[in-house]
Design an enzyme around this catalytic site. Structure first.
Site, PDB file in Angstrom:
ATOM      1  N   ASN A 109       0.872  -1.182   0.000  1.00 26.04           N
ATOM      2  CA  ASN A 109       0.000   0.000   0.000  1.00 26.04           C
ATOM      3  C   ASN A 109       0.903   1.225   0.000  1.00 26.04           C
ATOM      4  O   ASN A 109       1.480   1.568   1.025  1.00 26.04           O
ATOM      5  CB  ASN A 109      -0.884  -0.044   1.259  1.00 26.04           C
ATOM      6  CG  ASN A 109      -1.703   1.224   1.450  1.00 26.04           C
ATOM      7  OD1 ASN A 109      -1.787   2.065   0.557  1.00 26.04           O
ATOM      8  ND2 ASN A 109      -2.301   1.356   2.622  1.00 26.04           N
ATOM      9  N   LYS A 119       0.073   4.222  -0.314  1.00 26.76           N
ATOM     10  CA  LYS A 119      -0.599   5.407   0.254  1.00 26.76           C
ATOM     11  C   LYS A 119      -0.399   6.602  -0.686  1.00 26.76           C
ATOM     12  O   LYS A 119      -0.378   6.411  -1.892  1.00 26.76           O
ATOM     13  CB  LYS A 119      -0.099   5.652   1.678  1.00 26.76           C
ATOM     14  CG  LYS A 119      -0.169   4.380   2.529  1.00 26.76           C
ATOM     15  CD  LYS A 119       0.038   4.604   3.985  1.00 26.76           C
ATOM     16  CE  LYS A 119      -0.102   3.262   4.710  1.00 26.76           C
ATOM     17  NZ  LYS A 119      -0.011   3.365   6.153  1.00 26.76           N
ATOM     18  N   HIS A 143      -9.491   1.282   4.940  1.00 27.78           N
ATOM     19  CA  HIS A 143      -8.224   1.481   5.663  1.00 27.78           C
ATOM     20  C   HIS A 143      -8.442   2.488   6.779  1.00 27.78           C
ATOM     21  O   HIS A 143      -9.220   3.430   6.634  1.00 27.78           O
ATOM     22  CB  HIS A 143      -7.148   1.974   4.686  1.00 27.78           C
ATOM     23  CG  HIS A 143      -5.785   1.963   5.290  1.00 27.78           C
ATOM     24  ND1 HIS A 143      -5.359   2.941   6.155  1.00 27.78           N
ATOM     25  CD2 HIS A 143      -4.759   1.080   5.176  1.00 27.78           C
ATOM     26  CE1 HIS A 143      -4.114   2.653   6.542  1.00 27.78           C
ATOM     27  NE2 HIS A 143      -3.730   1.529   5.958  1.00 27.78           N
ATOM     28  N   GLU A 168      -6.786   4.894   7.745  1.00 32.07           N
ATOM     29  CA  GLU A 168      -6.538   6.298   7.367  1.00 32.07           C
ATOM     30  C   GLU A 168      -7.731   6.879   6.621  1.00 32.07           C
ATOM     31  O   GLU A 168      -8.014   8.075   6.734  1.00 32.07           O
ATOM     32  CB  GLU A 168      -5.232   6.381   6.548  1.00 32.07           C
ATOM     33  CG  GLU A 168      -4.018   6.186   7.443  1.00 32.07           C
ATOM     34  CD  GLU A 168      -2.791   5.577   6.781  1.00 32.07           C
ATOM     35  OE1 GLU A 168      -2.724   5.555   5.536  1.00 32.07           O
ATOM     36  OE2 GLU A 168      -1.909   5.103   7.529  1.00 32.07           O
ATOM     37  N   GLU A 182      -5.520  -4.772  10.718  1.00 30.99           N
ATOM     38  CA  GLU A 182      -4.490  -3.759  10.921  1.00 30.99           C
ATOM     39  C   GLU A 182      -4.781  -2.981  12.201  1.00 30.99           C
ATOM     40  O   GLU A 182      -5.612  -2.052  12.198  1.00 30.99           O
ATOM     41  CB  GLU A 182      -4.467  -2.782   9.744  1.00 30.99           C
ATOM     42  CG  GLU A 182      -4.155  -3.431   8.416  1.00 30.99           C
ATOM     43  CD  GLU A 182      -3.572  -2.430   7.433  1.00 30.99           C
ATOM     44  OE1 GLU A 182      -2.427  -2.602   7.031  1.00 30.99           O
ATOM     45  OE2 GLU A 182      -4.259  -1.453   7.097  1.00 30.99           O
ATOM     46  N   GLY A 233       2.464   2.279  10.758  1.00 35.57           N
ATOM     47  CA  GLY A 233       3.469   3.332  10.603  1.00 35.57           C
ATOM     48  C   GLY A 233       4.191   3.717  11.880  1.00 35.57           C
ATOM     49  O   GLY A 233       4.877   4.744  11.928  1.00 35.57           O
ATOM     50  N   SER A 275       3.320  -2.142  10.439  1.00 32.59           N
ATOM     51  CA  SER A 275       4.758  -2.215  10.740  1.00 32.59           C
ATOM     52  C   SER A 275       5.379  -3.573  10.430  1.00 32.59           C
ATOM     53  O   SER A 275       6.258  -4.046  11.150  1.00 32.59           O
ATOM     54  CB  SER A 275       5.018  -1.816  12.198  1.00 32.59           C
ATOM     55  OG  SER A 275       4.654  -0.456  12.398  1.00 32.59           O
TER      56      SER A 275
HETATM   57  P1  PGA Z   1       2.804   0.283   7.650  1.00 32.03           P
HETATM   58  O1  PGA Z   1       1.333   0.500   7.051  1.00 32.03           O
HETATM   59  O2  PGA Z   1       3.330  -1.005   7.072  1.00 32.03           O
HETATM   60  O3  PGA Z   1       3.587   1.477   7.205  1.00 32.03           O
HETATM   61  O4  PGA Z   1       2.658   0.197   9.130  1.00 32.03           O
HETATM   62  C1  PGA Z   1       0.466  -0.590   6.871  1.00 32.03           C
HETATM   63  C2  PGA Z   1      -0.817  -0.099   6.258  1.00 32.03           C
HETATM   64  O5  PGA Z   1      -1.256   1.017   6.576  1.00 32.03           O
HETATM   65  O6  PGA Z   1      -1.423  -0.805   5.442  1.00 32.03           O
END
Ligand code: PGA
Length: 249
Positions: free
Chosen positions: A9, A11, A90, A92, A160, A166, A206
């Site tokens: 992803n 983003k 997601h 976000e 998640e 992140g 992560s």
């Molecule tokens: P990350 O994000 O691997 O940077 O923690 C995962 C995600 O948001 O799908």
């Protein structure tokens, strides 16, 4: 056997020049037991289409096929632009755009209508985990976000934890196993053992080359949704290599 899926992803990152990073992934998946997917921003999805053999996906869609929805993109448009899959719900999106579980359900139906694989994201906040509400929250999100009609071919679930995205922090392996086992049990209760047993459950938050193998070893973890570590081909390749040493039942 469920094929492991390692989905990147990107983003809101990348540019047309990022095709160079994508090119490094060409030929990365010789093992038929796993597959990869990269979900770049939608402008790049269209730019990369036809220029890579890496399967591509998107990060969101609208639930309508078209019409007066300024700034939105339909699942059919994503499909035409080269997407095979779309990430939905997601955290976000839920935070930045106030997306609800009901919105995610409508979007999931739209993805199915367009022939896209829906990657439906669920996960608890840190406050919810601290309050001991993780499984309650996950069950509720799954119940409402996933409409009737899910199959192994049209749906992937991504767990998640919001606090792990992140941040460099991850749940313990036991905590990941507990949630994934519970998601599998919920799906079985709703869809029956056969359909539920084919649906892949990804862990996201992560994931790095260093922790991927241990996470992918967990029985009901069928791959990962990778954010930051998907932006560099070397890191993503390291995670794919970790998956290839594993086999889901
Ligand atoms: P990350 O994000 O691997 O940077 O923690 C995962 C995600 O948001 O799908």
């Amino acid at each position: 056997m469920r094929r492991k899926l390692i989905a990147g992803n990107w983003k809101m990152n990348g540019a047309r020049a990022s095709i160079a990073e994508l090119s490094k992934l060409e030929g990365l998946h010789p093992d038929p037991a796993s597959e990869i997917l990269i979900c770049p921003p939608v402008t790049l999805l269209a730019a990369f289409e036809g220029k890579t053999s890496i399967p591509l996906g998107a990060q969101d869609c609208h639930w309508e096929t078209g019409g007066a929805h300024t700034g939105d993109i339909s699942a059919e448009m994503l499909k035409e632009a080269g997407a095979q899959a779309v990430i939905l719900g997601h955290s976000e999106r839920r935070t930045d755009h106030g997306e609800t579980d009901a919105d995610v359900a409508r979007k999931t139906e739209a993805a199915w209508r367009a022939g896209l694989l829906a990657i439906v994201c669920i996960g608890e906040t840190e406050a919810e985990r601290d309050a001991g509400e993780t499984l309650t929250v996950i069950r509720q999100q799954l119940q409402v976000s996933l409409p009737q009609g899910a199959t192994a071919e049209n749906t992937v679930i991504a767990y998640e934890p919001v606090w792990a995205i992140g941040t460099g922090r991850t749940p313990t392996l036991d905590q990941v196993a507990e949630v994934h086992d519970d998601i599998r049990a919920s799906l079985e209760g709703r869809l029956g053992a056969e359909i539920a047993g084919g649906i892949r459950l990804l862990y996201g938050g992560s994931v790095k080359p260093a922790n991927a193998a241990a996470i992918f070893e967990i029985a009901n973890v069928d791959g990962g949704l990778i954010g930051g570590a998907s932006l560099k081909a070397e890191d993503f390749a390291g995670i794919v290599a970790a998956a290839e040493t594993q086999r889901s039942p």
